[in-house]
Design a protein around this motif. Sequence first.
Motif, PDB file in Angstrom:
ATOM      1  N   SER A  94       0.826  -1.209   0.000  1.00 19.48           N
ATOM      2  CA  SER A  94       0.000   0.000   0.000  1.00 19.48           C
ATOM      3  C   SER A  94       0.864   1.264   0.000  1.00 19.48           C
ATOM      4  O   SER A  94       0.544   2.255  -0.670  1.00 19.48           O
ATOM      5  N   ASP A  95       1.984   1.235   0.735  1.00 21.06           N
ATOM      6  CA  ASP A  95       2.897   2.382   0.738  1.00 21.06           C
ATOM      7  C   ASP A  95       3.457   2.652  -0.657  1.00 21.06           C
ATOM      8  O   ASP A  95       3.569   3.810  -1.079  1.00 21.06           O
ATOM      9  N   ASN A  96       3.795   1.598  -1.368  1.00 21.73           N
ATOM     10  CA  ASN A  96       4.327   1.769  -2.720  1.00 21.73           C
ATOM     11  C   ASN A  96       3.280   2.338  -3.665  1.00 21.73           C
ATOM     12  O   ASN A  96       3.596   3.172  -4.534  1.00 21.73           O
ATOM     13  N   LEU A  97       2.048   1.922  -3.511  1.00 17.64           N
ATOM     14  CA  LEU A  97       0.972   2.483  -4.340  1.00 17.64           C
ATOM     15  C   LEU A  97       0.809   3.975  -4.042  1.00 17.64           C
ATOM     16  O   LEU A  97       0.633   4.791  -4.958  1.00 17.64           O
ATOM     17  N   ALA A 114      -5.940  10.460 -21.597  1.00 18.61           N
ATOM     18  CA  ALA A 114      -6.932   9.525 -21.059  1.00 18.61           C
ATOM     19  C   ALA A 114      -6.270   8.272 -20.503  1.00 18.61           C
ATOM     20  O   ALA A 114      -6.658   7.765 -19.438  1.00 18.61           O
ATOM     21  N   GLY A 115      -5.247   7.774 -21.211  1.00 19.04           N
ATOM     22  CA  GLY A 115      -4.598   6.546 -20.747  1.00 19.04           C
ATOM     23  C   GLY A 115      -3.887   6.727 -19.423  1.00 19.04           C
ATOM     24  O   GLY A 115      -4.012   5.896 -18.510  1.00 19.04           O
ATOM     25  N   LEU A 116      -3.150   7.826 -19.280  1.00 18.05           N
ATOM     26  CA  LEU A 116      -2.439   8.087 -18.040  1.00 18.05           C
ATOM     27  C   LEU A 116      -3.408   8.371 -16.906  1.00 18.05           C
ATOM     28  O   LEU A 116      -3.220   7.912 -15.766  1.00 18.05           O
ATOM     29  N   ALA A 117      -4.468   9.115 -17.208  1.00 17.75           N
ATOM     30  CA  ALA A 117      -5.463   9.414 -16.179  1.00 17.75           C
ATOM     31  C   ALA A 117      -6.132   8.132 -15.681  1.00 17.75           C
ATOM     32  O   ALA A 117      -6.369   7.957 -14.473  1.00 17.75           O
ATOM     33  N   ALA A 118      -6.408   7.230 -16.610  1.00 18.73           N
ATOM     34  CA  ALA A 118      -7.021   5.961 -16.210  1.00 18.73           C
ATOM     35  C   ALA A 118      -6.064   5.130 -15.361  1.00 18.73           C
ATOM     36  O   ALA A 118      -6.471   4.454 -14.405  1.00 18.73           O
ATOM     37  N   LEU A 119      -4.773   5.185 -15.686  1.00 14.13           N
ATOM     38  CA  LEU A 119      -3.779   4.450 -14.901  1.00 14.13           C
ATOM     39  C   LEU A 119      -3.699   4.988 -13.481  1.00 14.13           C
ATOM     40  O   LEU A 119      -3.682   4.214 -12.510  1.00 14.13           O
ATOM     41  N   ILE A 120      -3.666   6.313 -13.362  1.00 12.88           N
ATOM     42  CA  ILE A 120      -3.597   6.925 -12.027  1.00 12.88           C
ATOM     43  C   ILE A 120      -4.845   6.569 -11.218  1.00 12.88           C
ATOM     44  O   ILE A 120      -4.766   6.220 -10.035  1.00 12.88           O
ATOM     45  N   GLU A 121      -5.993   6.646 -11.867  1.00 14.30           N
ATOM     46  CA  GLU A 121      -7.245   6.325 -11.176  1.00 14.30           C
ATOM     47  C   GLU A 121      -7.271   4.852 -10.760  1.00 14.30           C
ATOM     48  O   GLU A 121      -7.750   4.514  -9.675  1.00 14.30           O
ATOM     49  N   GLY A 122      -6.727   3.976 -11.596  1.00 14.78           N
ATOM     50  CA  GLY A 122      -6.685   2.555 -11.253  1.00 14.78           C
ATOM     51  C   GLY A 122      -5.786   2.288 -10.058  1.00 14.78           C
ATOM     52  O   GLY A 122      -6.110   1.457  -9.192  1.00 14.78           O
ATOM     53  N   VAL A 123      -4.651   2.987  -9.988  1.00 10.97           N
ATOM     54  CA  VAL A 123      -3.755   2.815  -8.837  1.00 10.97           C
ATOM     55  C   VAL A 123      -4.429   3.296  -7.556  1.00 10.97           C
ATOM     56  O   VAL A 123      -4.335   2.653  -6.503  1.00 10.97           O
ATOM     57  N   GLU A 124      -5.125   4.415  -7.645  1.00 12.09           N
ATOM     58  CA  GLU A 124      -5.837   4.939  -6.472  1.00 12.09           C
ATOM     59  C   GLU A 124      -6.939   3.979  -6.022  1.00 12.09           C
ATOM     60  O   GLU A 124      -7.120   3.752  -4.816  1.00 12.09           O
ATOM     61  N   MET A 125      -7.671   3.413  -6.963  1.00 11.65           N
ATOM     62  CA  MET A 125      -8.723   2.454  -6.615  1.00 11.65           C
ATOM     63  C   MET A 125      -8.124   1.197  -5.976  1.00 11.65           C
ATOM     64  O   MET A 125      -8.695   0.647  -5.028  1.00 11.65           O
ATOM     65  N   THR A 126      -6.994   0.759  -6.489  1.00 14.69           N
ATOM     66  CA  THR A 126      -6.337  -0.417  -5.916  1.00 14.69           C
ATOM     67  C   THR A 126      -5.915  -0.161  -4.477  1.00 14.69           C
ATOM     68  O   THR A 126      -6.079  -1.023  -3.591  1.00 14.69           O
ATOM     69  N   GLU A 127      -5.379   1.025  -4.223  1.00 15.49           N
ATOM     70  CA  GLU A 127      -4.971   1.364  -2.860  1.00 15.49           C
ATOM     71  C   GLU A 127      -6.174   1.391  -1.922  1.00 15.49           C
ATOM     72  O   GLU A 127      -6.131   0.836  -0.814  1.00 15.49           O
ATOM     73  N   ARG A 128      -7.256   2.038  -2.367  1.00 22.28           N
ATOM     74  CA  ARG A 128      -8.450   2.115  -1.519  1.00 22.28           C
ATOM     75  C   ARG A 128      -9.026   0.725  -1.248  1.00 22.28           C
ATOM     76  O   ARG A 128      -9.447   0.414  -0.127  1.00 22.28           O
ATOM     77  N   HIS A 129      -9.058  -0.094  -2.265  1.00 17.78           N
ATOM     78  CA  HIS A 129      -9.609  -1.439  -2.092  1.00 17.78           C
ATOM     79  C   HIS A 129      -8.745  -2.260  -1.130  1.00 17.78           C
ATOM     80  O   HIS A 129      -9.276  -3.008  -0.297  1.00 17.78           O
ATOM     81  N   MET A 130      -7.455  -2.122  -1.242  1.00 20.00           N
ATOM     82  CA  MET A 130      -6.568  -2.862  -0.338  1.00 20.00           C
ATOM     83  C   MET A 130      -6.775  -2.422   1.107  1.00 20.00           C
ATOM     84  O   MET A 130      -6.874  -3.263   2.016  1.00 20.00           O
ATOM     85  N   LEU A 131      -6.857  -1.114   1.327  1.00 17.11           N
ATOM     86  CA  LEU A 131      -7.053  -0.623   2.689  1.00 17.11           C
ATOM     87  C   LEU A 131      -8.414  -1.029   3.252  1.00 17.11           C
ATOM     88  O   LEU A 131      -8.526  -1.363   4.437  1.00 17.11           O
ATOM     89  N   SER A 132      -9.441  -1.024   2.421  1.00 19.14           N
ATOM     90  CA  SER A 132     -10.764  -1.445   2.896  1.00 19.14           C
ATOM     91  C   SER A 132     -10.786  -2.936   3.213  1.00 19.14           C
ATOM     92  O   SER A 132     -11.443  -3.370   4.167  1.00 19.14           O
ATOM     93  N   THR A 133     -10.054  -3.718   2.441  1.00 16.76           N
ATOM     94  CA  THR A 133      -9.961  -5.152   2.724  1.00 16.76           C
ATOM     95  C   THR A 133      -9.244  -5.395   4.051  1.00 16.76           C
ATOM     96  O   THR A 133      -9.672  -6.227   4.867  1.00 16.76           O
ATOM     97  N   LEU A 134      -8.158  -4.678   4.282  1.00 11.67           N
ATOM     98  CA  LEU A 134      -7.444  -4.809   5.550  1.00 11.67           C
ATOM     99  C   LEU A 134      -8.322  -4.375   6.726  1.00 11.67           C
ATOM    100  O   LEU A 134      -8.286  -4.983   7.798  1.00 11.67           O
ATOM    101  N   GLU A 135      -9.117  -3.348   6.508  1.00 15.57           N
ATOM    102  CA  GLU A 135      -9.986  -2.865   7.581  1.00 15.57           C
ATOM    103  C   GLU A 135     -11.035  -3.906   7.952  1.00 15.57           C
ATOM    104  O   GLU A 135     -11.418  -4.018   9.125  1.00 15.57           O
TER     105      GLU A 135
END
Length: 212
Positions: A94-97, A114-135
């Motif tokens: 999560s720290d690396n994300l 659009a491609g870079l924006a989608a990549l950034i948004e995907g990384v942010e979603m992955t981080e949020r999902h990981m933290l919610s799973t840990l919670e």
Amino acid sequence: MTDDTTKNGPDAAAADAQAQTKTEAPEATPAVEEPKAETPDPLAALQAENADLRDRFLRLAADMDNLRRRTDRDVKDAKSYAVTSFARDMLAVSDNLRRAIEAVPAEAREAAEAGLAALIEGVEMTERHMLSTLERHGVKKIEPEGQRFDPNFHQAMFEVPNPNVPNNTVVQVVQAGYTIGDRVLRPAMVGVAKGGPKADSAAAQEETSKAE
């Protein structure tokens, strides 16, 4: 002349000898009666045995109750903290994300295609999902900013001169900290204020101002 022994004859001599024997014989000592052994009371013995069995039963019941409590606590801890090592490893991911997200400047993000924006948004979603799973597994983020420094949950990295806030107040978070259950999974790395009033004095001043 004839002596008395001769006069009386053999019978008189035997009588004198028997009388002398009776006089010299010691008197017989009366026999002392030995005390009779007391017969144990069966009712008292039964009561003593019953008290001993009751004491043993109470001790056994207390031991079993303590064992049950320890077992319940161990099972609860196993459920709560079984993922501790795994969760700590996932925090590094999560720290690396988060570093990847913060590495993109705000200007580049606004002007991103659009491609870079989608990549950034995907990384942010992955981080949020990981933290919610840990919670969901009991891992919670520590929010120390603005709180008084607590060595049990925070690790001070540096001091920030700031006379406007109470001394030892957390003013900056370098790395987020997390707890799992009632335990610290990772302390928050923070910067604390220096040069302000003591926390107790600041609290007293605040209470005084509220009263006025």
